[in-house]
Design an enzyme around this catalytic site. Structure first.
Site, PDB file in Angstrom:
ATOM      1  N   LYS A 195      -3.848   3.277  -2.488  1.00 47.37           N
ATOM      2  CA  LYS A 195      -5.002   4.113  -2.788  1.00 47.37           C
ATOM      3  C   LYS A 195      -4.652   5.565  -2.513  1.00 47.37           C
ATOM      4  O   LYS A 195      -4.020   5.893  -1.521  1.00 47.37           O
ATOM      5  CB  LYS A 195      -6.206   3.692  -1.934  1.00 47.37           C
ATOM      6  CG  LYS A 195      -6.644   2.252  -2.163  1.00 47.37           C
ATOM      7  CD  LYS A 195      -7.742   1.862  -1.209  1.00 47.37           C
ATOM      8  CE  LYS A 195      -8.169   0.410  -1.425  1.00 47.37           C
ATOM      9  NZ  LYS A 195      -7.113  -0.541  -1.086  1.00 47.37           N
ATOM     10  N   MET A 227      -6.698   9.969   8.818  1.00 42.97           N
ATOM     11  CA  MET A 227      -6.841  10.615   7.500  1.00 42.97           C
ATOM     12  C   MET A 227      -8.012  11.595   7.488  1.00 42.97           C
ATOM     13  O   MET A 227      -8.871  11.562   6.621  1.00 42.97           O
ATOM     14  CB  MET A 227      -7.016   9.553   6.415  1.00 42.97           C
ATOM     15  CG  MET A 227      -5.917   8.510   6.386  1.00 42.97           C
ATOM     16  SD  MET A 227      -4.293   9.186   5.962  1.00 42.97           S
ATOM     17  CE  MET A 227      -4.464   9.358   4.195  1.00 42.97           C
ATOM     18  N   ASP A 267       0.809  -1.209   0.000  1.00 43.42           N
ATOM     19  CA  ASP A 267       0.000   0.000   0.000  1.00 43.42           C
ATOM     20  C   ASP A 267       0.844   1.261   0.000  1.00 43.42           C
ATOM     21  O   ASP A 267       2.056   1.217   0.189  1.00 43.42           O
ATOM     22  CB  ASP A 267      -0.910   0.019   1.234  1.00 43.42           C
ATOM     23  CG  ASP A 267      -2.161  -0.838   1.044  1.00 43.42           C
ATOM     24  OD1 ASP A 267      -2.356  -1.344  -0.063  1.00 43.42           O
ATOM     25  OD2 ASP A 267      -2.922  -0.985   2.020  1.00 43.42           O
TER      26      ASP A 267
END
Length: 483
Positions: free
Chosen positions: A59, A174, A37
């Site tokens: 992502k 986030m 990731d």
């Protein structure tokens, strides 16, 4: 029919390379395939075995590289090929890491798997900012909360009243985009507007950045300073402890982002020390050793033998064993070209030293890599391996360079400089631009001369060509810059 492989769902930790678990690192070194990731430190992949397949599944806020369904399918497909597969995620795979969905898919297809926990960033980033998430005088409860969900507007639907009134310390993951929404809901549900808040970007990295405020002010402060993800938002009275306990940001090399030119595969003492002092270090490029399969010369013909690198020591003794030669056949005078080579020889029971200047090159055998600089014209050379740039890691370096803002480059040798520039060209980077406006540190005259031929940037050389002297000089310069 081929046996099924196995999948390890591994938490890579928050960023500091040393915060991965022993079991997680073990899985990386054994993997045939690694799906990784965005939010892990890509340098962990440097520990993978040669020819490991890397698949980037990261992502980004504005796009998905691989959809979750595709990731699930790849895990199954690669395991059915009989491979050891590692799904490597930043932090802990069970904390907003979708490990449940992936494990379900593997269980459905009867694929053997293990979940390897990691240190989650909500705890680690807070600790590196000097904030324990619990404390008997400040906080007896702690919660981790996703700051966005899969709804149309991405705003999380959670029990705001329970969170605001029932939890002392809250870590939002986030959450920069939804920061105004988060603060408004916490205040509306009973959290005092003066509650301390801290944003921690790139937590546990040398480039860690923090921004402090309150529920009433932090959203506007973040907008003014253009504070971006990846970041943790920590809410609670416990944030006040940072003033006393802020330890990481006091390290002498904190905030420094350094590139170390490499030409070998052995662990770098300089890089390790710099990281321990708080710096981010990228070792570039990744090298691999291609073995040379030549027949050993008659060792009895030589008086002196010089090993040019630690790798050449390993390869030489492996050949001795393979050809069933007695260790006593080695010439009586054994030398190492560096402290690393001498230390490696000691592991084989050989007490070597630096080579004196009055050696007769006609009776000298030099053991080393194929591209070694031939300093002694009349000496005899035996090549154990050839050092090659591992281009398999170029996509990983592209990611490293995107996220980092390198301000210093360390060049240990002329060979390391040449190798670094060759790799930069192969990655379609202009060598001159690559070095522009960076602080350049060379370990000696040869590396300095090689570097100055390509750039007009100022070059600094330590008084002694040692790691300790270099670090002392860099720390002193850093202190002068911050005054």
């Amino acid at each position: 029919m081929m046996n099924k492989g196995k999948v390890f769902l591994v938490g890579a930790g928050p960023g500091d390379l040393k915060l991965i678990t022993v079991k997680g690192m073990d899985a990386i070194t054994k993997a045939d395939v690694i799906l990784y990731d965005r939010l892990l430190n890509p340098q962990l992949l440097m520990q993978a075995k040669e020819n490991c397949e890397f698949i980037y599944s990261g992502k980004l806020p504005d796009r998905h590289i691989l959809r979750q369904e595709t990731i699930n399918r790849l895990l199954v497909e690669k395991a059915l090929e009989g491979k050891i597969v590692v799904r490597l995620k930043g932090g802990d795979p069970s904390v907003f890491g979708r490990v449940g969905e992936e494990a379900e898919e593997l269980a459905l297809n009867e694929i053997e798997y293990e979940i390897v926990p990691g240190i989650t960033s909500g705890i680690a980033a807070a600790a590196y900012a000097g904030i324990p998430v619990t404390h008997r005088n400040y906080a007896g409860s702690f919660a981790v909360v996703t700051a966005h969900d899969q709804s149309a507007d991405g705003k999380p639907s959670i029990n705001w009243a329970g969170l605001a009134q029932g939890v002392d310390t809250i870590a939002f993951y986030m959450g920069i985009k939804n920061l105004p929404f988060i603060c408004e809901n916490l205040i509306a549900n009973g959290k005092p507007s003066e509650t301390p808040v801290i944003l921690i970007q790139w937590g546990t990295y040398g480039r860690q950045k923090t921004l402090e405020g309150t529920l009433a002010t932090i959203a506007e402060l973040a907008k003014e300073q253009q504070f971006l993800n990846p970041a943790i938002t920590l809410v609670g009275e416990i944030v006040k402890l940072r003033e006393k306990l802020n330890w990481f940001e006091k390290k002498p090399m904190y905030g420094r982002q350094i590139l170390l030119a490499r030409s070998g595969v052995t662990e770098s003492r300089i890089a390790n020390k710099l990281r321990d002092l708080g710096a981010d270090v990228i070792e570039f490029p990744k090298m691999k050793a291609k073995k040379e399969r030549a027949e050993l010369p008659n060792l009895s013909e030589y008086i002196d033998i010089l090993f040019s690198s630690p790798e050449s020591v390993d390869d030489f003794f492996a050949l001795l064993k393979e050809e069933k030669l007695d260790i006593r056949s080695i010439p009586r005078n054994v030398y190492g070209a560096s402290s690393k080579s001498i230390a490696k020889l000691a592991q084989f029971g050989i007490m070597a030293s630096n080579m004196p200047n009055d050696i007769d090159p006609n009776q000298l055998l030099i053991i080393g890599e194929k591209n070694i600089e031939q300093v002694y014209e009349n000496a005899h050379y035996f090549y154990t391996h050839e050092m090659i740039i591992d281009e398999n890691y170029f996509p990983i370096y592209n990611r490293l360079f995107e996220d980092a803002a390198i301000e210093s480059v360390i060049i240990p040798s002329s060979t390391a400089f040449t190798t670094m520039m060759t790799a930069a060209k192969k990655m379609n980077m202009d060598p001159v631009s690559f070095l522009k406006e960076k602080m350049l540190y060379c370990m000696g005259k040869k590396s300095s001369n090689a570097t100055s031929k390509l750039t007009n940037e100022q070059i600094t050389i330590p008084e002694k060509p040692t790691a300790d002297e270099l670090l002392h000089m860099m720390i002193s310069q850093g202190e002068e810059l911050t005054r």
